[in-house]
Design an enzyme around this catalytic site. Sequence first.
Site, PDB file in Angstrom:
ATOM      1  N   ARG A  86       0.825  -1.215   0.000  1.00 17.54           N
ATOM      2  CA  ARG A  86       0.000   0.000   0.000  1.00 17.54           C
ATOM      3  C   ARG A  86       0.856   1.260   0.000  1.00 17.54           C
ATOM      4  O   ARG A  86       0.482   2.266  -0.604  1.00 17.54           O
ATOM      5  CB  ARG A  86      -0.942  -0.028   1.205  1.00 17.54           C
ATOM      6  CG  ARG A  86      -2.070  -1.055   1.027  1.00 17.54           C
ATOM      7  CD  ARG A  86      -2.657  -1.442   2.367  1.00 17.54           C
ATOM      8  NE  ARG A  86      -3.854  -2.264   2.252  1.00 17.54           N
ATOM      9  CZ  ARG A  86      -3.865  -3.584   2.064  1.00 17.54           C
ATOM     10  NH1 ARG A  86      -2.742  -4.249   1.919  1.00 17.54           N
ATOM     11  NH2 ARG A  86      -5.016  -4.254   2.007  1.00 17.54           N
TER      12      ARG A  86
ATOM     13  N   GLY B 204      -0.827 -11.996  -4.806  1.00 14.29           N
ATOM     14  CA  GLY B 204      -2.270 -11.757  -4.905  1.00 14.29           C
ATOM     15  C   GLY B 204      -2.614 -10.324  -4.529  1.00 14.29           C
ATOM     16  O   GLY B 204      -3.389  -9.652  -5.214  1.00 14.29           O
TER      17      GLY B 204
ATOM     18  N   ARG C  68      -5.601 -18.295  -9.134  1.00 13.25           N
ATOM     19  CA  ARG C  68      -6.428 -17.613  -8.122  1.00 13.25           C
ATOM     20  C   ARG C  68      -7.558 -16.800  -8.757  1.00 13.25           C
ATOM     21  O   ARG C  68      -7.376 -16.180  -9.798  1.00 13.25           O
ATOM     22  CB  ARG C  68      -5.540 -16.732  -7.240  1.00 13.25           C
ATOM     23  CG  ARG C  68      -4.489 -17.574  -6.543  1.00 13.25           C
ATOM     24  CD  ARG C  68      -3.636 -16.766  -5.608  1.00 13.25           C
ATOM     25  NE  ARG C  68      -4.388 -16.280  -4.462  1.00 13.25           N
ATOM     26  CZ  ARG C  68      -3.865 -15.508  -3.518  1.00 13.25           C
ATOM     27  NH1 ARG C  68      -2.601 -15.127  -3.615  1.00 13.25           N
ATOM     28  NH2 ARG C  68      -4.594 -15.122  -2.499  1.00 13.25           N
TER      29      ARG C  68
ATOM     30  N   SER D  81     -12.929  -9.447   2.677  1.00 12.05           N
ATOM     31  CA  SER D  81     -11.617  -9.461   2.035  1.00 12.05           C
ATOM     32  C   SER D  81     -11.091  -8.043   1.894  1.00 12.05           C
ATOM     33  O   SER D  81     -11.709  -7.200   1.237  1.00 12.05           O
ATOM     34  CB  SER D  81     -11.729 -10.114   0.647  1.00 12.05           C
ATOM     35  OG  SER D  81     -10.640  -9.708  -0.163  1.00 12.05           O
TER      36      SER D  81
ATOM     37  N   GLN E 177      -8.584  -7.270   0.241  1.00 19.47           N
ATOM     38  CA  GLN E 177      -8.145  -7.077  -1.142  1.00 19.47           C
ATOM     39  C   GLN E 177      -9.283  -6.535  -1.994  1.00 19.47           C
ATOM     40  O   GLN E 177      -9.096  -5.629  -2.804  1.00 19.47           O
ATOM     41  CB  GLN E 177      -7.597  -8.383  -1.720  1.00 19.47           C
ATOM     42  CG  GLN E 177      -6.318  -8.825  -1.011  1.00 19.47           C
ATOM     43  CD  GLN E 177      -5.745 -10.106  -1.567  1.00 19.47           C
ATOM     44  OE1 GLN E 177      -6.360 -10.745  -2.413  1.00 19.47           O
ATOM     45  NE2 GLN E 177      -4.580 -10.497  -1.090  1.00 19.47           N
TER      46      GLN E 177
ATOM     47  N   ASP F 130      -4.243 -15.480   7.370  1.00 17.37           N
ATOM     48  CA  ASP F 130      -3.003 -16.067   6.861  1.00 17.37           C
ATOM     49  C   ASP F 130      -2.318 -16.959   7.897  1.00 17.37           C
ATOM     50  O   ASP F 130      -1.266 -17.540   7.614  1.00 17.37           O
ATOM     51  CB  ASP F 130      -2.033 -14.961   6.428  1.00 17.37           C
ATOM     52  CG  ASP F 130      -2.535 -14.240   5.185  1.00 17.37           C
ATOM     53  OD1 ASP F 130      -3.292 -14.853   4.402  1.00 17.37           O
ATOM     54  OD2 ASP F 130      -2.174 -13.060   4.997  1.00 17.37           O
TER      55      ASP F 130
ATOM     56  N   ARG G 173      -4.979 -23.779   0.689  1.00 20.30           N
ATOM     57  CA  ARG G 173      -4.260 -23.938   1.961  1.00 20.30           C
ATOM     58  C   ARG G 173      -4.891 -24.956   2.887  1.00 20.30           C
ATOM     59  O   ARG G 173      -4.190 -25.572   3.689  1.00 20.30           O
ATOM     60  CB  ARG G 173      -4.180 -22.598   2.700  1.00 20.30           C
ATOM     61  CG  ARG G 173      -2.978 -21.834   2.323  1.00 20.30           C
ATOM     62  CD  ARG G 173      -2.688 -20.662   3.217  1.00 20.30           C
ATOM     63  NE  ARG G 173      -1.591 -19.926   2.603  1.00 20.30           N
ATOM     64  CZ  ARG G 173      -1.399 -18.625   2.687  1.00 20.30           C
ATOM     65  NH1 ARG G 173      -2.239 -17.886   3.382  1.00 20.30           N
ATOM     66  NH2 ARG G 173      -0.369 -18.067   2.106  1.00 20.30           N
TER      67      ARG G 173
ATOM     68  N   ARG H 166       3.727 -19.651   3.106  1.00 19.21           N
ATOM     69  CA  ARG H 166       3.304 -19.901   4.492  1.00 19.21           C
ATOM     70  C   ARG H 166       3.200 -21.400   4.798  1.00 19.21           C
ATOM     71  O   ARG H 166       3.369 -21.820   5.934  1.00 19.21           O
ATOM     72  CB  ARG H 166       1.995 -19.178   4.792  1.00 19.21           C
ATOM     73  CG  ARG H 166       2.128 -17.668   4.636  1.00 19.21           C
ATOM     74  CD  ARG H 166       1.023 -16.900   5.312  1.00 19.21           C
ATOM     75  NE  ARG H 166       0.845 -15.590   4.695  1.00 19.21           N
ATOM     76  CZ  ARG H 166       1.603 -14.520   4.938  1.00 19.21           C
ATOM     77  NH1 ARG H 166       2.602 -14.608   5.787  1.00 19.21           N
ATOM     78  NH2 ARG H 166       1.372 -13.372   4.336  1.00 19.21           N
TER      79      ARG H 166
HETATM   80  C1  S3P Z   1      -4.280  -9.024   2.322  1.00 19.31           C
HETATM   81  C2  S3P Z   1      -5.524  -9.501   2.577  1.00 19.31           C
HETATM   82  C3  S3P Z   1      -5.816 -10.930   2.799  1.00 19.31           C
HETATM   83  C4  S3P Z   1      -4.560 -11.737   3.085  1.00 19.31           C
HETATM   84  C5  S3P Z   1      -3.426 -11.359   2.185  1.00 19.31           C
HETATM   85  C6  S3P Z   1      -3.092  -9.893   2.334  1.00 19.31           C
HETATM   86  C7  S3P Z   1      -4.115  -7.567   2.082  1.00 19.31           C
HETATM   87  O1  S3P Z   1      -6.448 -11.451   1.658  1.00 19.31           O
HETATM   88  O2  S3P Z   1      -4.813 -13.116   2.969  1.00 19.31           O
HETATM   89  O3  S3P Z   1      -2.264 -12.116   2.484  1.00 19.31           O
HETATM   90  O4  S3P Z   1      -2.985  -7.058   2.178  1.00 19.31           O
HETATM   91  O5  S3P Z   1      -5.122  -6.913   1.798  1.00 19.31           O
HETATM   92  P1  S3P Z   1      -8.045 -11.293   1.458  1.00 19.31           P
HETATM   93  O6  S3P Z   1      -8.337  -9.868   1.551  1.00 19.31           O
HETATM   94  O7  S3P Z   1      -8.370 -11.798   0.094  1.00 19.31           O
HETATM   95  O8  S3P Z   1      -8.658 -12.125   2.543  1.00 19.31           O
END
Ligand code: S3P
Length: 448
Positions: A33, A101, A129, A175, A177, A328, A359, A403
Amino acid sequence: MSHAETPIPLKALPGNALSGRMRPPGDKSISHRALILGLLAIGETRVSGLLEGDDVLRTAAACRALGAQVTRDGDGVWRIAGVGIGGLREPGEVLDFGNAGTGSRLMMGVAGSHPVTVTFDGDASLRKRPMGRILDPLTRMGVTVAEQAEGGRVPLTLKGPRETIPITYETPVPSAQIKSAVLLAGLNAPGTVTVIENQASRDHTERMLGLFGAQITVAPHGEAGRIITLEGQPELRGVELAVPADPSSAAFPIVSALITPGSDIVVESVMTNPLRTGLITTLLEMGADITFENEREDGGEVVADLRVRHSALRGVTVPPERAPAMIDEYPILAVAAACATGETRMCGLHELRVKESDRLQAVADGLAAAGVDHTVTGDDLIVSGDGTPPAGGGTAQTHLDHRIAMSFLVLGLVARDGMSVDDGAMIATSFPDFTPAMRRLGADISEG
Ligand code: S3P
């Protein structure tokens, strides 16, 4: 930097008690970020403590491709000269995010909301993914998905609209993300973007947007959710940031010390944002001896030094509502559970199936290779132990998942015959110094 072609098998053996102090690397979520908001800010952003792992370096490369100047000083401070919201350059190359991701999904929000055409790709893990969860809200915001691999996967190409549409979006799963991709796209929309979460996920994007000068409000929603409102097209200003240590990386030395007899370590400067500390909550419920020392603020987040001593752990039930705060950390919790007395029931793990690997399956297979009594029922993982280390002696298949690799190496530090992992190369995505740092604490981890 492609690890996939050159696997590095690693082996961990039981031995010494762990002792000493260590600082885990910078938080991966915050590092991504910081670079991305640096790209979108006017002026210079200076970041110290950035995680220099492969995932984050991919995001740095993408920021450069989109027009930012990104450099690293000799003293480890990263400088990003941003282009400002609306100022992205169309990259002349495919943005290859490797294993990342978070980097790829957040950047889809950024690039998708600009009038440029950008192709995203990644390694074999990222190509599996699901990206539909990001493409769905982005499409509503006017983004065109010009090409995509089957099932909404990378490689995919986004074409941004001339004007991004501000939307209200309720995330279908908790999420960060998804939330962050929508908020980052909303930065280039004329109007208010609202994201509704029924269960709060990590809030680093919201905190950091505030730090860079965006108008953003966060209000409670229902029992555990939040409503986030962002005013589009702000002028973000470069800032100075210190990245705190990653609690998700700290989890590995913490659990190592808890399960290795005689251990007493301090893990320094760990971010204790409550949306990231579900593992610590769970470990404390299991009887872990973890104390918070020297709590202070660093880079807009609270951090503490965690003193961790070997503990007799007992099984507990981990409720599904806790999943977003420890999403995680289930692989390493399963390792702690394998060394605890009684049954540990981890509930509601469906999101684990779409991480760097499936996982849930990878953990179950690794536990089987270590001779740990466990079952998977629907989305729940149940691990049983008798308070003594399992037999071990097997090899965990990591499926390009950092992980999974680190978790089963930690189990090898106590399993009677140790544990091997087929490939530890991916550890470099989040914790490049893992093996030497663990060795300095006294752990026996080596290649082979
Ligand atoms: C993350 C959010 C998580 C996490 C990933 C980092 C982030 O994923 O598993 O390692 O930095 O926003 P999700 O938002 O898809 O759960």
